[in-house]
Scaffold this motif. Structure first.
Motif, PDB file in Angstrom:
ATOM      1  N   LEU A   1      -3.697   7.946  -6.920  1.00 29.66           N
ATOM      2  CA  LEU A   1      -4.576   7.238  -5.997  1.00 29.66           C
ATOM      3  C   LEU A   1      -5.995   7.758  -6.096  1.00 29.66           C
ATOM      4  CD1 LEU A   1      -2.629   6.726  -2.657  1.00 29.66           C
ATOM      5  CD2 LEU A   1      -3.160   5.081  -4.450  1.00 29.66           C
TER       6      LEU A   1
ATOM      7  N   ALA B   1       0.836  -1.214   0.000  1.00 29.05           N
ATOM      8  CA  ALA B   1       0.000   0.000   0.000  1.00 29.05           C
ATOM      9  C   ALA B   1       0.869   1.262   0.000  1.00 29.05           C
ATOM     10  CB  ALA B   1      -0.926  -0.016   1.220  1.00 29.05           C
ATOM     11  N   ARG B   2       1.995   1.218   0.716  1.00 26.81           N
ATOM     12  CA  ARG B   2       2.872   2.403   0.736  1.00 26.81           C
ATOM     13  C   ARG B   2       3.470   2.649  -0.647  1.00 26.81           C
ATOM     14  NH1 ARG B   2       5.064  -0.100   5.445  1.00 26.81           N
ATOM     15  NH2 ARG B   2       3.705   0.481   7.172  1.00 26.81           N
TER      16      ARG B   2
ATOM     17  N   GLU C   1       2.030   1.923  -3.449  1.00 24.88           N
ATOM     18  CA  GLU C   1       0.954   2.517  -4.266  1.00 24.88           C
ATOM     19  C   GLU C   1       0.846   4.005  -3.950  1.00 24.88           C
ATOM     20  OE1 GLU C   1      -2.310  -0.003  -3.253  1.00 24.88           O
ATOM     21  OE2 GLU C   1      -1.838  -1.453  -4.827  1.00 24.88           O
ATOM     22  N   GLN C   2       1.023   4.322  -2.654  1.00 29.17           N
ATOM     23  CA  GLN C   2       0.984   5.738  -2.265  1.00 29.17           C
ATOM     24  C   GLN C   2       2.128   6.528  -2.899  1.00 29.17           C
ATOM     25  OE1 GLN C   2       0.667   6.118   1.998  1.00 29.17           O
ATOM     26  NE2 GLN C   2       0.898   8.344   1.897  1.00 29.17           N
TER      27      GLN C   2
END
Ligand code: UDP
Length: 377
Positions: A374, A155-156, A158-159
């Protein structure tokens, strides 16, 4: 398929994570494997751990000395870029695999991306303190493929704008070895390293480059607390980041005390056996955060180096202050071993990694990266 894969290793810290992946690629008829060994591995002061790479018996190992002792980290980065760039113009890999947050990994990602060679980053998306935090995320931004330890790391990334389809959750590959039957017995480890005590803590404390002016004082508080705690300790040298001399200067005070056994570095499997059988680990190593909880072992984590990385009931966070450290060395002995924690993988990373390489789609990955939004603009 016959793709050429180049692994870059700069320290014992990345080698433990890479070695099972290298073994699988080296043994596969589908791939040609080579290794670029550099960094701390080549420094006798830090245990000349390139020997550990050679002992594995891989077919193609290229050693490159990227520094003299005390050379500033930015110059070491520049040297590594120079050496690796020359090497890949001869070796011409299809994929460069780097791990973690060291300048050698950054050099690998820079050289790969600037030469249109795919770069795979192992264990991106983690949080840490010191300059490592910035280096790790920079490596991720220059890499095309990501093999991460868990969903939070994914997830990081993707961030950071990385594409979901290029991120693979495989776990931390050191856990494959931790849970394997390849670890030596405690008595073998004690014999090999001449450790004459049964109960001990492990000390693994690195400099924090962004707090360099305090390192001597921090190390002095730690050493005083270790001595006053009365426990036995296996002490392992820090890495060679700026500030390591301050720590090593303080460790001189431990040299003549029989309760302390001090080593530049311990072979990965033997280190894991010591970790498995220790009373606790103290310092600021990733081993206290990633690995100790897998064995249910308590960690006394000092200062900011592993800041925000992972919270678990077996990890006690303290400042660099003598009184906090000594209190923690007392409290920690009253704790019981926890259930094993598998937040960073289940011990099947190598199989998952090989599956991705063998399936073949990754070889079509575009070298032109596109930032992934995002939120819709
Ligand atoms: N390690 C090792 N031998 C040692 C000390 C550590 O093989 O003597 C391994 C350890 O198991 C872990 C990694 O190296 O996987 C962590 O190393 P270190 O504390 O040097 O660096 P960090 O990851 O905290 O930057």
């Amino acid at each position: 398929m016959n793709k050429k894969i180049l692994f870059l290793t700069g320290t014992r810290a990345d080698f433990g994570k890479l070695k099972s992946l290298i073994r699988a690629v080296d043994d596969s008829p589908l791939f040609e494997c080579s290794i670029f060994a550099t960094g701390m591995h080549t420094l006798s002061r830090y245990g000349n751990t390139v020997e550990e790479v050679y002992k594995e018996g891989y077919k193609n190992i290229h050693t490159f000395m990227n520094q003299i002792h005390g050379e500033p980290m930015d110059l070491v980065l520049a040297n590594t870029i120079g050496g690796l760039s020359r090497f890949i113009h001869e070796d011409k890999p299809d994929l460069i695999v780097v791990h973690g947050d060291r300048i050698e990994a950054l050099a690998g990602a820079i050289v790969g991306s600037l030469n249109n060679i795919l770069v795979a980053h192992i264990e991106g998306g983690e949080l840490s303190g010191t300059i490592d935090e910035s280096i790790r995320h920079s490596v991720s931004k220059l890499s095309h493929l990501h093999f991460v330890a868990n969903k939070q790391a994914a997830a990081r990334l993707e961030q950071l704008g990385e594409k979901t389809e290029n991120i693979y959750v495989i776990g931390s590959p050191d856990i494959d070895i931790m849970l394997s039957d390849k670890l030596p017995s405690l008595s073998d480890a004690q014999k090999r390293y001449n450790i004459h005590f049964e109960s001990f803590g492990i000390v693994l404390y690195h400099p924090v480059t962004t707090e360099i002016e305090h390192m001597r004082e921090y190390a002095s508080q730690l050493v005083r607390a270790l001595i006053d705690s009365g426990h036995n300790y296996v002490v392992i040298y820090p890495n060679n980041d700026m500030g390591s001399n301050d720590i090593l200067a303080e460790y001189k005070k431990l040299e003549k005390i029989p309760r302390f056994r001090i080593f530049p570095s311990v072979r990965f499997e033997y280190f894991l056996t010591l970790l498995k059988n220790a009373q606790f680990i103290i310092g600021n190593s990733s081993a206290g955060i990633h690995e100790a909880p897998v064995f249910g072992l308590s960690t006394i984590n000092i200062g900011t180096r592993q800041q925000n990385r992972f919270f678990h009931s077996s990890i006690y966070h303290v400042s660099n202050d003598y009184s906090e450290i000594i209190q923690a060395t007392k409290n920690v002995l009253n704790t019981v071993r926890r259930e094993p924690c598998f937040s960073f993988g289940l011990g099947n990373s190598t199989a998952l990694f090989m599956k991705v390489l063998e399936e073949g789609a990754i070889w079509q990955t575009s070298k032109q990266k596109h930032f992934q939004e995002l939120l819709p603009r």
